[in-house]
Design an enzyme around this catalytic site. Structure first.
Site, PDB file in Angstrom:
ATOM      1  N   ASP A   8       0.861  -1.185   0.000  1.00 49.32           N
ATOM      2  CA  ASP A   8       0.000   0.000   0.000  1.00 49.32           C
ATOM      3  C   ASP A   8       0.899   1.237   0.000  1.00 49.32           C
ATOM      4  OD1 ASP A   8      -1.698   2.083   0.588  1.00 49.32           O
ATOM      5  OD2 ASP A   8      -2.443   1.234   2.464  1.00 49.32           O
ATOM      6  N   ASN A  22      -7.293  12.016 -11.092  1.00 47.26           N
ATOM      7  CA  ASN A  22      -8.064  12.445 -12.268  1.00 47.26           C
ATOM      8  C   ASN A  22      -7.871  13.958 -12.388  1.00 47.26           C
ATOM      9  OD1 ASN A  22     -10.367  13.910 -10.918  1.00 47.26           O
ATOM     10  ND2 ASN A  22     -10.612  11.883  -9.989  1.00 47.26           N
ATOM     11  N   GLY A  30      -9.760   3.833  -6.198  1.00 48.02           N
ATOM     12  CA  GLY A  30      -8.438   3.223  -6.354  1.00 48.02           C
ATOM     13  C   GLY A  30      -7.383   3.843  -5.454  1.00 48.02           C
ATOM     14  N   VAL A  31      -6.188   3.997  -5.996  1.00 47.06           N
ATOM     15  CA  VAL A  31      -5.082   4.524  -5.194  1.00 47.06           C
ATOM     16  C   VAL A  31      -5.350   5.984  -4.808  1.00 47.06           C
ATOM     17  CG1 VAL A  31      -3.610   5.226  -7.145  1.00 47.06           C
ATOM     18  CG2 VAL A  31      -2.567   4.512  -4.986  1.00 47.06           C
ATOM     19  N   ASP A  32      -6.046   6.704  -5.651  1.00 45.80           N
ATOM     20  CA  ASP A  32      -6.413   8.100  -5.378  1.00 45.80           C
ATOM     21  C   ASP A  32      -7.266   8.181  -4.112  1.00 45.80           C
ATOM     22  OD1 ASP A  32      -6.786  10.828  -5.765  1.00 45.80           O
ATOM     23  OD2 ASP A  32      -8.217  10.596  -7.408  1.00 45.80           O
ATOM     24  N   SER A 115      -2.608   4.492 -14.385  1.00 42.73           N
ATOM     25  CA  SER A 115      -3.539   4.198 -15.499  1.00 42.73           C
ATOM     26  C   SER A 115      -3.932   2.729 -15.658  1.00 42.73           C
ATOM     27  CB  SER A 115      -3.002   4.695 -16.858  1.00 42.73           C
ATOM     28  OG  SER A 115      -3.189   6.086 -16.999  1.00 42.73           O
ATOM     29  N   THR A 116      -3.377   1.832 -14.840  1.00 41.64           N
ATOM     30  CA  THR A 116      -3.644   0.403 -15.081  1.00 41.64           C
ATOM     31  C   THR A 116      -4.857  -0.134 -14.328  1.00 41.64           C
ATOM     32  OG1 THR A 116      -2.193  -0.381 -13.300  1.00 41.64           O
ATOM     33  CG2 THR A 116      -1.180  -0.017 -15.464  1.00 41.64           C
TER      34      THR A 116
END
Ligand code: AR6
Length: 167
Positions: A8, A22, A30-32, A115-116
């Site tokens: 993490d 974004n 997600g990670v954001d 982006s994945t």
């Protein structure tokens, strides 16, 4: 030196962690989402003053409640099949994050696989771009860390880094 870790990214004690954001920079999934939760609401408040970020560019914020001193938010491309300039935008996201770090005396930096996830970029193609740019900047940092959430991504990065180092 490039390091590959599984885990993490919000837990890392480094000068900067990079967020796969974004263009609003105001949070998401997600990670954001994980980074905004761990940093606290001050990150969103701070980012409101930045006025957003186009794909391929990067912006700097304090780390607030994170162990990391800074958050570098970058915006990767949404995958549309590969003929919409996605590779160049992804390369720019890594490159501009590293340039912004250098300009702010950041010597240790950690990246997720930009982006994945929600943005759908094929994982192996994205890993090749990420690791090539990291290799180029490696001499100018103490640590560049790729943090992968899954074991599959961790194994993929290990394999591709070995390939690239053998070239
Ligand atoms: N630490 C490290 N990696 C993580 C973590 C974590 N805590 N959580 C997820 N990942 P994504 P994107 C991995 O979707 O594709 C957001 O809503 C995840 O497994 O987070 O660039 C933004 O607001 C995947 O491998 O980012 C944007 O709208 C990788 O991080 C959009 O998603 C990236 O997946 C950006 O999409």
């Amino acid at each position: 030196m490039i390091e590959i870790l599984q885990g993490d990214i919000t837990r890392l004690d480094v000068d900067a962690i990079v967020n796969a954001a974004n263009p609003s920079l105001l949070g998401g999934g997600g990670v954001d989402g994980a980074i905004h939760r761990a940093a606290g609401p001050q990150l969103r408040e701070y980012n409101k003053t930045l006025g957003g970020c186009p794909p391929g560019e990067a912006r700097l914020s304090p780390g607030f409640n994170l162990p990391a001193r800074h958050v570098i938010s970058t915006v990767g491309p949404v995958w549309h099949g590969g003929d919409q300039g996605e590779a160049r935008i992804l390369e720019n996201a890594y490159r501009n994050s590293l340039e912004l770090a250098l300009a702010n005396d950041i010597r240790t930096i950690a990246f997720p696989a930009i982006s994945t996830g929600a943005y759908g970029y094929p994982r192996e193609q994205a890993a090749r771009i990420a690791l090539r740019v990291m290799r180029e900047y490696e001499p100018r940092f103490d640590r560049i860390i790729a943090v992968l959430h899954s074991k599959e991504d961790y194994d993929l990065y290990k394999r591709i880094l070995e390939e690239i180092q053998g070239e």
